[in-house]
Design a protein around this motif. Structure first.
Motif, PDB file in Angstrom:
ATOM      1  N   GLY A  73       0.816  -1.204   0.000  1.00  0.00           N
ATOM      2  CA  GLY A  73       0.000   0.000   0.000  1.00  0.00           C
ATOM      3  C   GLY A  73       0.849   1.252   0.000  1.00  0.00           C
ATOM      4  O   GLY A  73       1.913   1.285  -0.615  1.00  0.00           O
ATOM      5  N   HIS A  74       0.391   2.247   0.704  1.00  0.00           N
ATOM      6  CA  HIS A  74       1.071   3.545   0.750  1.00  0.00           C
ATOM      7  C   HIS A  74       1.921   3.655   2.007  1.00  0.00           C
ATOM      8  O   HIS A  74       1.510   3.253   3.087  1.00  0.00           O
ATOM      9  CB  HIS A  74       0.036   4.670   0.712  1.00  0.00           C
ATOM     10  N   TRP A  75       3.086   4.247   1.814  1.00  0.00           N
ATOM     11  CA  TRP A  75       4.027   4.473   2.902  1.00  0.00           C
ATOM     12  C   TRP A  75       3.970   5.917   3.373  1.00  0.00           C
ATOM     13  O   TRP A  75       3.647   6.818   2.599  1.00  0.00           O
ATOM     14  CB  TRP A  75       5.462   4.223   2.434  1.00  0.00           C
ATOM     15  N   ALA A  76       4.376   6.119   4.601  1.00  0.00           N
ATOM     16  CA  ALA A  76       4.773   7.443   5.065  1.00  0.00           C
ATOM     17  C   ALA A  76       6.232   7.564   4.660  1.00  0.00           C
ATOM     18  O   ALA A  76       7.025   6.635   4.866  1.00  0.00           O
ATOM     19  CB  ALA A  76       4.634   7.543   6.579  1.00  0.00           C
ATOM     20  N   ILE A  77       6.606   8.663   4.054  1.00  0.00           N
ATOM     21  CA  ILE A  77       7.979   8.840   3.576  1.00  0.00           C
ATOM     22  C   ILE A  77       8.663   9.885   4.446  1.00  0.00           C
ATOM     23  O   ILE A  77       8.107  10.963   4.683  1.00  0.00           O
ATOM     24  CB  ILE A  77       7.987   9.256   2.097  1.00  0.00           C
ATOM     25  N   CYS A  78       9.847   9.525   4.911  1.00  0.00           N
ATOM     26  CA  CYS A  78      10.615  10.423   5.777  1.00  0.00           C
ATOM     27  C   CYS A  78      11.988  10.676   5.168  1.00  0.00           C
ATOM     28  O   CYS A  78      12.544   9.822   4.473  1.00  0.00           O
ATOM     29  CB  CYS A  78      10.783   9.817   7.171  1.00  0.00           C
ATOM     30  N   ALA A  79      12.504  11.867   5.427  1.00  0.00           N
ATOM     31  CA  ALA A  79      13.880  12.224   5.044  1.00  0.00           C
ATOM     32  C   ALA A  79      14.566  12.671   6.327  1.00  0.00           C
ATOM     33  O   ALA A  79      14.083  13.568   7.017  1.00  0.00           O
ATOM     34  CB  ALA A  79      13.888  13.336   3.999  1.00  0.00           C
ATOM     35  N   ASN A  80      15.643  12.005   6.634  1.00  0.00           N
ATOM     36  CA  ASN A  80      16.357  12.259   7.893  1.00  0.00           C
ATOM     37  C   ASN A  80      15.405  12.205   9.085  1.00  0.00           C
ATOM     38  O   ASN A  80      15.489  13.003  10.006  1.00  0.00           O
ATOM     39  CB  ASN A  80      17.091  13.598   7.846  1.00  0.00           C
ATOM     40  N   GLY A  81      14.475  11.246   9.046  1.00  0.00           N
ATOM     41  CA  GLY A  81      13.562  11.020  10.152  1.00  0.00           C
ATOM     42  C   GLY A  81      12.361  11.944  10.211  1.00  0.00           C
ATOM     43  O   GLY A  81      11.537  11.822  11.118  1.00  0.00           O
ATOM     44  N   ARG A  82      12.223  12.861   9.263  1.00  0.00           N
ATOM     45  CA  ARG A  82      11.094  13.804   9.268  1.00  0.00           C
ATOM     46  C   ARG A  82      10.133  13.462   8.135  1.00  0.00           C
ATOM     47  O   ARG A  82      10.543  13.226   7.011  1.00  0.00           O
ATOM     48  CB  ARG A  82      11.587  15.228   9.105  1.00  0.00           C
ATOM     49  N   TYR A  83       8.849  13.506   8.458  1.00  0.00           N
ATOM     50  CA  TYR A  83       7.800  13.222   7.477  1.00  0.00           C
ATOM     51  C   TYR A  83       7.854  14.254   6.354  1.00  0.00           C
ATOM     52  O   TYR A  83       7.820  15.459   6.597  1.00  0.00           O
ATOM     53  CB  TYR A  83       6.430  13.270   8.175  1.00  0.00           C
ATOM     54  N   VAL A  84       7.950  13.750   5.099  1.00  0.00           N
ATOM     55  CA  VAL A  84       7.982  14.639   3.936  1.00  0.00           C
ATOM     56  C   VAL A  84       6.815  14.380   2.979  1.00  0.00           C
ATOM     57  O   VAL A  84       6.621  15.127   2.030  1.00  0.00           O
ATOM     58  CB  VAL A  84       9.324  14.559   3.174  1.00  0.00           C
ATOM     59  N   GLY A  85       6.037  13.314   3.236  1.00  0.00           N
ATOM     60  CA  GLY A  85       4.905  13.016   2.381  1.00  0.00           C
ATOM     61  C   GLY A  85       4.532  11.547   2.437  1.00  0.00           C
ATOM     62  O   GLY A  85       5.026  10.800   3.282  1.00  0.00           O
ATOM     63  N   TRP A  86       3.689  11.164   1.524  1.00  0.00           N
ATOM     64  CA  TRP A  86       3.253   9.771   1.455  1.00  0.00           C
ATOM     65  C   TRP A  86       3.214   9.336  -0.003  1.00  0.00           C
ATOM     66  O   TRP A  86       3.120  10.139  -0.909  1.00  0.00           O
ATOM     67  CB  TRP A  86       1.887   9.568   2.122  1.00  0.00           C
ATOM     68  N   GLY A  87       3.284   8.039  -0.183  1.00  0.00           N
ATOM     69  CA  GLY A  87       3.210   7.487  -1.527  1.00  0.00           C
ATOM     70  C   GLY A  87       3.345   5.991  -1.467  1.00  0.00           C
ATOM     71  O   GLY A  87       3.701   5.424  -0.433  1.00  0.00           O
ATOM     72  N   GLY A  88       3.074   5.371  -2.594  1.00  0.00           N
ATOM     73  CA  GLY A  88       3.206   3.930  -2.637  1.00  0.00           C
ATOM     74  C   GLY A  88       2.325   3.334  -3.705  1.00  0.00           C
ATOM     75  O   GLY A  88       1.911   4.012  -4.650  1.00  0.00           O
ATOM     76  N   PHE A  89       2.028   2.062  -3.518  1.00  0.00           N
ATOM     77  CA  PHE A  89       1.336   1.281  -4.526  1.00  0.00           C
ATOM     78  C   PHE A  89      -0.114   1.022  -4.139  1.00  0.00           C
ATOM     79  O   PHE A  89      -0.428   0.777  -2.984  1.00  0.00           O
ATOM     80  CB  PHE A  89       2.046  -0.058  -4.713  1.00  0.00           C
ATOM     81  N   GLN A  90      -0.961   1.085  -5.150  1.00  0.00           N
ATOM     82  CA  GLN A  90      -2.373   0.792  -4.966  1.00  0.00           C
ATOM     83  C   GLN A  90      -2.799  -0.082  -6.135  1.00  0.00           C
ATOM     84  O   GLN A  90      -2.641   0.315  -7.293  1.00  0.00           O
ATOM     85  CB  GLN A  90      -3.165   2.094  -4.942  1.00  0.00           C
ATOM     86  N   LYS A  91      -3.309  -1.252  -5.833  1.00  0.00           N
ATOM     87  CA  LYS A  91      -3.717  -2.164  -6.893  1.00  0.00           C
ATOM     88  C   LYS A  91      -5.047  -1.714  -7.473  1.00  0.00           C
ATOM     89  O   LYS A  91      -6.025  -1.519  -6.759  1.00  0.00           O
ATOM     90  CB  LYS A  91      -3.831  -3.592  -6.373  1.00  0.00           C
ATOM     91  N   GLU A  92      -5.046  -1.507  -8.783  1.00  0.00           N
ATOM     92  CA  GLU A  92      -6.236  -1.098  -9.535  1.00  0.00           C
ATOM     93  C   GLU A  92      -6.480  -2.172 -10.583  1.00  0.00           C
ATOM     94  O   GLU A  92      -5.811  -2.204 -11.607  1.00  0.00           O
ATOM     95  CB  GLU A  92      -6.012   0.264 -10.203  1.00  0.00           C
ATOM     96  N   GLY A  93      -7.411  -3.075 -10.307  1.00  0.00           N
ATOM     97  CA  GLY A  93      -7.627  -4.205 -11.205  1.00  0.00           C
ATOM     98  C   GLY A  93      -6.394  -5.089 -11.174  1.00  0.00           C
ATOM     99  O   GLY A  93      -5.983  -5.557 -10.120  1.00  0.00           O
ATOM    100  N   GLU A  94      -5.774  -5.266 -12.330  1.00  0.00           N
ATOM    101  CA  GLU A  94      -4.551  -6.070 -12.413  1.00  0.00           C
ATOM    102  C   GLU A  94      -3.281  -5.211 -12.383  1.00  0.00           C
ATOM    103  O   GLU A  94      -2.186  -5.741 -12.436  1.00  0.00           O
ATOM    104  CB  GLU A  94      -4.567  -6.923 -13.693  1.00  0.00           C
ATOM    105  N   GLU A  95      -3.451  -3.908 -12.322  1.00  0.00           N
ATOM    106  CA  GLU A  95      -2.302  -3.004 -12.384  1.00  0.00           C
ATOM    107  C   GLU A  95      -1.949  -2.468 -11.003  1.00  0.00           C
ATOM    108  O   GLU A  95      -2.810  -2.312 -10.135  1.00  0.00           O
ATOM    109  CB  GLU A  95      -2.609  -1.816 -13.308  1.00  0.00           C
ATOM    110  N   TRP A  96      -0.665  -2.153 -10.847  1.00  0.00           N
ATOM    111  CA  TRP A  96      -0.174  -1.513  -9.631  1.00  0.00           C
ATOM    112  C   TRP A  96       0.111  -0.057  -9.957  1.00  0.00           C
ATOM    113  O   TRP A  96       1.041   0.266 -10.687  1.00  0.00           O
ATOM    114  CB  TRP A  96       1.095  -2.193  -9.135  1.00  0.00           C
ATOM    115  N   ASP A  97      -0.712   0.820  -9.404  1.00  0.00           N
ATOM    116  CA  ASP A  97      -0.542   2.250  -9.607  1.00  0.00           C
ATOM    117  C   ASP A  97       0.349   2.797  -8.496  1.00  0.00           C
ATOM    118  O   ASP A  97       0.196   2.436  -7.332  1.00  0.00           O
ATOM    119  CB  ASP A  97      -1.900   2.949  -9.590  1.00  0.00           C
ATOM    120  N   PHE A  98       1.269   3.668  -8.892  1.00  0.00           N
ATOM    121  CA  PHE A  98       2.150   4.309  -7.906  1.00  0.00           C
ATOM    122  C   PHE A  98       1.782   5.781  -7.821  1.00  0.00           C
ATOM    123  O   PHE A  98       1.691   6.471  -8.825  1.00  0.00           O
ATOM    124  CB  PHE A  98       3.628   4.177  -8.299  1.00  0.00           C
TER     125      PHE A  98
END
Length: 170
Positions: A73-98
């Protein structure tokens, strides 16, 4: 002494990027991030709803549901331990959307984070390719070209128009 998190990242020659889980991020951080009007410019699916603590809770639960359903699924993304955003994979039918949604002051980390996600996908046998849905407001698409993604066509998602790109990783 630095004045902001962005200054900390700019001063770091190579910030350490890590992926965690959204429930581990302060809801106040997510609320501030998703309430930033600069984010709404490129996220048509946000709609006009005002974010509050209930919205954050529902958002995190929805993103966690993908982990339970698909094992990814989606991750919390950190840079040097600080939250900078979120992102990741979401399955849509047979495809993996990033998808990737960074705080505006960290947009410059996007390509590096995408490369890390692609490297991750290459190790996961479930993901033969990745798709990217970009709203028409996104004008700078050269990074996708450099990564080898190809334009597939126009599509709609929840009634909103998007440009769809695909990257074969096998």
């Amino acid at each position: 002494m630095t004045n902001s998190v962005a200054d900390d990242m700019e001063n770091a020659t190579d910030p350490r990027i890590t992926f965690g889980r959204l429930p581990d991020v302060s809801p106040h951080e997510i609320l501030a991030h998703m309430s930033d009007p600069r984010i709404a410019e490129h996220l048509p699916l946000l709609g006009s709803a005002k974010w509050d603590s209930d919205t954050v809770s529902s958002f995190v639960a929805a993103k966690e549901a993908y982990w339970h359903r698909d094992g990814l699924g989606h991750w919390a993304i950190c840079a040097n331990g600080r939250y900078v955003g979120w992102g990741g994979f979401q399955k849509e039918g047979e495809e993996w959307d990033f998808g990737l949604v960074l705080k505006p002051e960290f947009f410059g980390l996007g390509l590096r984070i995408m490369k890390m996600a692609i490297a991750f996908a290459r190790t996961d046998a479930r993901i033969p390719s990745m798709t990217f849905l970009l709203p028409p407001s996104r004008k700078h698409l050269r990074a996708l070209d450099r990564l080898g993604a190809r334009f597939v066509g126009e599509t709609a998602y929840n009634g909103e128009p998007f440009r769809k790109y695909q990257l074969d990783i096998r």
